[in-house]
Motif scaffolding. Structure first.
Motif, PDB file in Angstrom:
ATOM      1  N   THR A 135       0.832  -1.205   0.000  1.00 16.30           N
ATOM      2  CA  THR A 135       0.000   0.000   0.000  1.00 16.30           C
ATOM      3  C   THR A 135       0.869   1.258   0.000  1.00 16.30           C
ATOM      4  N   LEU A 136       1.964   1.223   0.755  1.00 21.94           N
ATOM      5  CA  LEU A 136       2.889   2.362   0.780  1.00 21.94           C
ATOM      6  C   LEU A 136       3.402   2.667  -0.627  1.00 21.94           C
ATOM      7  N   LEU A 137       3.860   1.637  -1.348  1.00 25.37           N
ATOM      8  CA  LEU A 137       4.412   1.855  -2.682  1.00 25.37           C
ATOM      9  C   LEU A 137       3.332   2.301  -3.672  1.00 25.37           C
ATOM     10  N   MET A 138       2.148   1.725  -3.574  1.00 22.42           N
ATOM     11  CA  MET A 138       1.058   2.116  -4.466  1.00 22.42           C
ATOM     12  C   MET A 138       0.702   3.583  -4.273  1.00 22.42           C
ATOM     13  N   ARG A 139       0.653   4.007  -3.031  1.00 22.10           N
ATOM     14  CA  ARG A 139       0.269   5.393  -2.759  1.00 22.10           C
ATOM     15  C   ARG A 139       1.385   6.365  -3.092  1.00 22.10           C
ATOM     16  N   LEU A 140       2.630   5.915  -2.956  1.00 23.03           N
ATOM     17  CA  LEU A 140       3.745   6.746  -3.416  1.00 23.03           C
ATOM     18  C   LEU A 140       3.599   7.061  -4.903  1.00 23.03           C
ATOM     19  N   GLY A 141       3.192   6.064  -5.653  1.00 20.73           N
ATOM     20  CA  GLY A 141       3.020   6.245  -7.084  1.00 20.73           C
ATOM     21  C   GLY A 141       1.877   7.172  -7.437  1.00 20.73           C
ATOM     22  N   ARG A 142       0.982   7.421  -6.484  1.00 19.43           N
ATOM     23  CA  ARG A 142      -0.160   8.306  -6.735  1.00 19.43           C
ATOM     24  C   ARG A 142       0.040   9.685  -6.117  1.00 19.43           C
ATOM     25  N   GLY A 143       1.256   9.936  -5.606  1.00 19.75           N
ATOM     26  CA  GLY A 143       1.530  11.248  -5.040  1.00 19.75           C
ATOM     27  C   GLY A 143       0.855  11.508  -3.714  1.00 19.75           C
ATOM     28  N   ALA A 144       0.643  10.467  -2.909  1.00 19.51           N
ATOM     29  CA  ALA A 144      -0.053  10.620  -1.635  1.00 19.51           C
ATOM     30  C   ALA A 144       0.765  11.456  -0.655  1.00 19.51           C
ATOM     31  N   GLY A 145       0.063  12.102   0.271  1.00 19.72           N
ATOM     32  CA  GLY A 145       0.712  12.857   1.336  1.00 19.72           C
ATOM     33  C   GLY A 145       0.942  11.989   2.550  1.00 19.72           C
ATOM     34  N   ILE A 146       1.191  12.632   3.685  1.00 27.18           N
ATOM     35  CA  ILE A 146       1.589  11.906   4.882  1.00 27.18           C
ATOM     36  C   ILE A 146       0.487  10.983   5.389  1.00 27.18           C
ATOM     37  N   ASP A 147      -0.769  11.358   5.199  1.00 28.43           N
ATOM     38  CA  ASP A 147      -1.859  10.487   5.655  1.00 28.43           C
ATOM     39  C   ASP A 147      -1.915   9.215   4.824  1.00 28.43           C
ATOM     40  N   GLY A 148      -1.815   9.366   3.505  1.00 29.35           N
ATOM     41  CA  GLY A 148      -1.876   8.199   2.638  1.00 29.35           C
ATOM     42  C   GLY A 148      -0.694   7.268   2.798  1.00 29.35           C
ATOM     43  N   LEU A 149       0.473   7.829   3.159  1.00 27.28           N
ATOM     44  CA  LEU A 149       1.680   7.015   3.283  1.00 27.28           C
ATOM     45  C   LEU A 149       1.839   6.388   4.663  1.00 27.28           C
ATOM     46  N   SER A 150       1.048   6.842   5.624  1.00 32.54           N
ATOM     47  CA  SER A 150       1.137   6.265   6.966  1.00 32.54           C
ATOM     48  C   SER A 150       0.683   4.815   6.950  1.00 32.54           C
ATOM     49  N   ALA A 151       1.217   4.049   7.862  1.00 32.68           N
ATOM     50  CA  ALA A 151       0.881   2.629   7.936  1.00 32.68           C
ATOM     51  C   ALA A 151      -0.608   2.432   8.201  1.00 32.68           C
ATOM     52  N   MET A 152      -1.143   1.312   7.689  1.00 33.01           N
ATOM     53  CA  MET A 152      -2.502   0.912   8.048  1.00 33.01           C
ATOM     54  C   MET A 152      -2.629   0.894   9.565  1.00 33.01           C
ATOM     55  N   THR A 153      -3.766   1.324  10.049  1.00 33.33           N
ATOM     56  CA  THR A 153      -3.985   1.288  11.492  1.00 33.33           C
ATOM     57  C   THR A 153      -4.547  -0.065  11.905  1.00 33.33           C
ATOM     58  N   GLU A 154      -4.212  -0.469  13.117  1.00 34.57           N
ATOM     59  CA  GLU A 154      -4.767  -1.723  13.639  1.00 34.57           C
ATOM     60  C   GLU A 154      -6.268  -1.618  13.874  1.00 34.57           C
ATOM     61  N   ARG A 155      -6.746  -0.411  14.133  1.00 35.68           N
ATOM     62  CA  ARG A 155      -8.154  -0.210  14.470  1.00 35.68           C
ATOM     63  C   ARG A 155      -8.700   0.954  13.643  1.00 35.68           C
ATOM     64  N   LEU A 168      -0.895  -7.206  11.448  1.00 37.42           N
ATOM     65  CA  LEU A 168      -0.033  -6.247  10.758  1.00 37.42           C
ATOM     66  C   LEU A 168       1.440  -6.401  11.126  1.00 37.42           C
ATOM     67  N   ASP A 169       1.734  -7.143  12.174  1.00 32.99           N
ATOM     68  CA  ASP A 169       3.125  -7.386  12.563  1.00 32.99           C
ATOM     69  C   ASP A 169       3.615  -8.741  12.057  1.00 32.99           C
ATOM     70  N   VAL A 170       2.850  -9.354  11.163  1.00 33.20           N
ATOM     71  CA  VAL A 170       3.173 -10.689  10.667  1.00 33.20           C
ATOM     72  C   VAL A 170       3.294 -10.638   9.152  1.00 33.20           C
ATOM     73  N   GLY A 171       4.283 -11.340   8.600  1.00 28.47           N
ATOM     74  CA  GLY A 171       4.483 -11.367   7.161  1.00 28.47           C
ATOM     75  C   GLY A 171       3.615 -12.409   6.480  1.00 28.47           C
ATOM     76  N   ARG A 172       3.315 -12.183   5.212  1.00 28.10           N
ATOM     77  CA  ARG A 172       2.468 -13.109   4.448  1.00 28.10           C
ATOM     78  C   ARG A 172       3.106 -14.487   4.355  1.00 28.10           C
ATOM     79  N   GLN A 173       4.401 -14.540   4.107  1.00 23.84           N
ATOM     80  CA  GLN A 173       5.067 -15.832   3.992  1.00 23.84           C
ATOM     81  C   GLN A 173       5.092 -16.551   5.330  1.00 23.84           C
ATOM     82  N   GLU A 174       5.263 -15.803   6.412  1.00 24.79           N
ATOM     83  CA  GLU A 174       5.209 -16.403   7.744  1.00 24.79           C
ATOM     84  C   GLU A 174       3.886 -17.131   7.960  1.00 24.79           C
ATOM     85  N   LEU A 175       2.789 -16.490   7.561  1.00 27.92           N
ATOM     86  CA  LEU A 175       1.478 -17.101   7.749  1.00 27.92           C
ATOM     87  C   LEU A 175       1.345 -18.385   6.940  1.00 27.92           C
ATOM     88  N   ARG A 176       1.853 -18.384   5.714  1.00 24.46           N
ATOM     89  CA  ARG A 176       1.741 -19.594   4.901  1.00 24.46           C
ATOM     90  C   ARG A 176       2.630 -20.710   5.443  1.00 24.46           C
TER      91      ARG A 176
END
Length: 410
Positions: A135-155, A168-176
Motif C-alpha cells: 500500500t505504501l508503494l502504491m500510494r507513493l506512485g499516486r503522489g499521496a501525502g503523509i496520511d496516505g503514506l502512513s501505515a494501516m492502522t490496527e483499528r 499487521l506485525d506478521v508477514g504473508r510468507q510467515e502465515l503460509r
C-alpha cells in the motif's frame, strides 16, 4: 529461517487480546485466501476466544467461476472450528466504473450490515505486514501525502463497525509457513498474479528489486509517527471550535496563521465531519479550497461550504447537496437523526422555504439554513428543530468528540 509457530501465535494472540478488549462479539472476514484462513485458524487457537462470540462471513463477489465453491470451502472450514458462517453474495451489476474499487466498497458495506445485524462489535481482517508495504508503494506512485503514506492502522471505525487488523506485525510468507505446519489448506486467488491490477504489479516489482516488506512497513510506521506529531499540533487550533446544527465553527485567525499542512488537515477533517464521509476529498479540491480561503472567498468542497466571515470560518452543508439527500432508516443526509416520523412523512432540505422562516432565530446564516431538514407531513412543512411535536425531533449525528476523532485519525 523457518517460522516458529509458537512465536507467531504469541504475537497474534497479544494483538488479539489488545484489540478486542471490551468488544462483545467478533466477526471474521474470510475469503479463503492464506491470510484470512490463517486469521481464522489463529482465532480458533486463541486462548481469549472463549470471551467472545465469533462468527465468520465470506463475501462472494461472483467475479470468478470458482468463487462460490471457495466460499463453500470456507464454510466447511469454519464449521470444523465451531464457527457459524454466512456467505454474502454481491451483484456487480453492469460492471461500469472501477470494478475492484466497487467490489471493495461493496465488501465493506455488506460486512458492516452483516455485523450490525448480528450485534458484532468488531470485524477482524487478515491484512499483513506485506499489505502495509504494498500500500505504501502504491500510494507513493499516486503522489499521496503523509496520511496516505502512513501505515494501516490496527483499528479503524467505519460504517458503524470497528475494523481490527491483528496481523499487521506478521508477514504473508510467515502465515503460509505456519499454515503448512498446521496442515491447513487455503486457496490462492489468481487475481493476485494478474498484472492488470496495481497490487500484483507492485508485488512483482518488490520481488525483482529485493525490497523487504518489513523495512517498507517500518517506513510506513515512521510516517505514522510523524502524522501523530502533526495531529498533536492541531489541538490548539480547535480549542474554541464549536459544533452546531451539523456544522462547524472554527477560529479563522488561528486557522489563517497555521502552517499550510495544518490548514489542509483541518479543512479535510472539517469536510468529513459535515458529510460523514469515510475518505478525504481529493487533494486538488482541497488545494483549491485553501487558495480561496486565503483570499477570503467562500468556497465549496465535496458538498460542503467553507465560509470565512470575520473571525469565524463556518463549515456547513451545501444546500444543493442537501436537496439530493436521502433518508436511511432514521438518518437523513448522514447528518441528522430524525425521530417521530409517521407513515407518509417525507424529509427534505429547507431550501427555498427559508424565505418563509425567520432563520436568524436559529443562529445560522441564510445559506446554512437552506440545508437544514424539514418534514413534509400532510402538505405541511415542519422544521423539527423549532417545531418539535408529537415526538418529532431532529438531532445532529456528530458532535465535537466526533470531530476530534476525525481530525486525529484521518
Amino acid at each position: 529461517m523457518p517460522t516458529d509457530p509458537k512465536e507467531l501465535e504469541r504475537r497474534a494472540f497479544v494483538a488479539l487480546d489488545r484489540l478486542t478488549d471490551g468488544v462483545s462479539g467478533l466477526g471474521l472476514a474470510v475469503s479463503g485466501g492464506g491470510d484470512s484462513v490463517a486469521l481464522m485458524q489463529l482465532v480458533s487457537r486463541w486462548p481469549g476466544r472463549s470471551r467472545h462470540a465469533v462468527s465468520v462471513a465470506t463475501v462472494d463477489h461472483g467475479l470468478r467461476a470458482a468463487s462460490a465453491g471457495e466460499a463453500c470451502g470456507v464454510a466447511r472450514g469454519a464449521a470444523r472450528l465451531g464457527f457459524p458462517h454466512q456467505t454474502i453474495r454481491w451483484d456487480a451489476g453492469d460492471g461500469r466504473g472501477n470494478l475492484m474499487a466497487r467490489a471493495r466498497a461493496a465488501r465493506l458495506r455488506l460486512l458492516s450490515d452483516w455485523a450490525g445485524a448480528r450485534g458484532l462489535g468488531a470485524v477482524l481482517l487478515g491484512h499483513t505486514r506485506d499489505d502495509v508495504a504494498e500500500t505504501l508503494l502504491m500510494r507513493l506512485g499516486r503522489g499521496a501525502g503523509i496520511d496516505g503514506l502512513s501505515a494501516m492502522t490496527e483499528r479503524r471505525a467505519s460504517h458503524g463497525v470497528e475494523w481490527l487488523r491483528p496481523l499487521l506485525d506478521v508477514g504473508r510468507q510467515e502465515l503460509r509457513d505456519w499454515l503448512r505446519q498446521t496442515d491447513a489448506s487455503w486457496i490462492e486467488d489468481p487475481t493476485n498474479e494478474d498484472e492488470s491490477f496495481d497490487r500484483a504489479r507492485i508485488r512483482r516489482v518488490m520481488a525483482e528489486m529485493g525490497l523487504d516488506p518489513a523495512m517498507l512497513a517500518l517506513s510506513a510506521a515512521n510516517i505514522a509517527e510523524a502524522r501523530a506529531a502533526l495531529n498533536a499540533a492541531m489541538l490548539p487550533l480547535i480549542e474554541d471550535a464549536e459544533a452546531r446544527l451539523a456544522a462547524l465553527v472554527l477560529n479563522r485567525p488561528r486557522f489563517a496563521a497555521a502552517p499550510a499542512e495544518l490548514r489542509r488537515r483541518l479543512v479535510v477533517a472539517a469536510t468529513r465531519f459535515v458529510t460523514g464521509g469515510d475518505y478525504p476529498p481529493r487533494r486538488s479540491g482541497v488545494d483549491h479550497a485553501l487558495q480561496s480561503l486565503e483570499a477570503g472567498t467562500r468556497v465549496t468542497l465535496d458538498g460542503v461550504v467553507l465560509d470565512p466571515s470575520g473571525d469565524r470560518l463556518l463549515v456547513h452543508r451545501e444546500p444543493a447537496a442537501a436537496t439530493r439527500a436521502a433518508l436511511d432508516a432514521d438518518r437523513w443526509d448522514n447528518r441528522w437523526k430524525i425521530i417521530g416520523l409517521r407513515k407518509g412523512d417525507r424529509v427534505a432540505a429547507l431550501g427555498d422555504g427559508v424565505a418563509n422562516l425567520d432563520w436568524r432565530t436559529l443562529g445560522t446564516t441564510h445559506l446554512e439554513a437552506q440545508a437544514l431538514p424539514v418534514v413534509v407531513r400532510d402538505g405541511r412543512i415542519i422544521l423539527p428543530l423549532r417545531e418539535a411535536g408529537d415526538g418529532l425531533s431532529a438531532t445532529p449525528i456528530r458532535d465535537m468528540l466526533d470531530f476530534r476523532r476525525i481530525l486525529l485519525g484521518h
